[in-house]
Design a protein around this motif. Structure first.
Motif, short mmCIF file in Angstrom:
data_model
loop_
_atom_site.label_atom_id
_atom_site.label_comp_id
_atom_site.label_asym_id
_atom_site.label_seq_id
_atom_site.Cartn_x
_atom_site.Cartn_y
_atom_site.Cartn_z
N LYS A 3 -2.54 -4.16 -4.80
CA LYS A 3 -2.84 -2.76 -5.11
C LYS A 3 -3.46 -2.68 -6.50
CE LYS A 3 1.81 -1.64 -6.73
NZ LYS A 3 2.96 -0.75 -6.56
N ILE A 46 -4.16 5.09 -5.87
CA ILE A 46 -3.72 3.69 -5.80
C ILE A 46 -4.23 3.15 -4.48
CG2 ILE A 46 -1.78 2.09 -5.71
CD1 ILE A 46 -0.18 4.12 -7.38
N HIS A 48 -4.30 0.18 -1.80
CA HIS A 48 -3.62 -1.00 -1.27
C HIS A 48 -4.62 -1.72 -0.37
CE1 HIS A 48 0.45 0.51 -2.42
NE2 HIS A 48 -0.22 1.65 -2.40
N TYR A 49 -4.84 -2.99 -0.63
CA TYR A 49 -5.91 -3.69 0.09
C TYR A 49 -5.51 -5.11 0.45
CZ TYR A 49 -6.94 -5.87 -4.44
OH TYR A 49 -6.85 -6.57 -5.61
#
Length: 166
Positions: A3, A46, A48-49
């Protein structure tokens, strides 16, 4: 899953942009603060990946190219141009990416790479704002042009299924 935080323009715009990218699993939209002079909450997300699908450098490049990363203006406290990092490696990668990407811009990048301190989630009715309200004037007039620019500049990174593209 990794993240990273991004701020720079309206969080509805930023949220829509990153929700439209392959490898992004979740986007939390609201306000982020850092430390020192950046302690006030500012509109941000934010992201998230999955780093096996999309690299942090690509996310940073998208961020810099989809908001006014070189413009100083009176609303910079509310719309701080920032990359909010969660660790030292992200700090180094973000700083290196900004140096590398500077040649894409005619003016100096003002985006700060700063530590994440606090996050406040927006009200539920404003989450996933663009994809829940595409026909509202703000979405049509402000967000949609940014998504068109995203498609034009980063077609290989766009989640075509999410954007209903063929």
């Amino acid at each position: 899953m990794e993240k990273i935080g991004f701020g720079g323009s309206c969080h509805w715009c930023t949220e829509a942009i990153f929700l439209s990218i392959r490898g992004v699993v979740k986007v939390e939209q609201g306000w982020i603060s850092s430390t020192g002079s950046d302690h006030e909450l500012s509109e941000a997300v934010i992201v998230h990946y999955a780093e096996e699908i999309i690299e942090l450098k690509s996310l940073i490049e998208i961020h810099l190219h989809t908001h006014s990363c070189t413009a100083q203006h009176s609303m910079r406290v509310k719309y701080r141009s920032a990359i909010y990092v969660f660790n030292d490696l992200q700090q180094q990668l973000a700083n290196d990416a900004i140096v590398t990407l500077q040649s894409d811009f005619a003016h100096p990048i003002i985006t700060k790479v700063i530590p994440f301190r606090q996050f406040k989630l927006n009200q539920n009715k404003y989450l996933n704002y663009y994809y829940g309200n595409r026909e509202k004037p703000f979405c049509r007039n402000i967000v949609s042009p940014k998504l068109k620019a995203l498609i034009d500049s980063f077609p290989h990174l766009v989640n075509k299924d999410k954007m209903n593209l063929s």
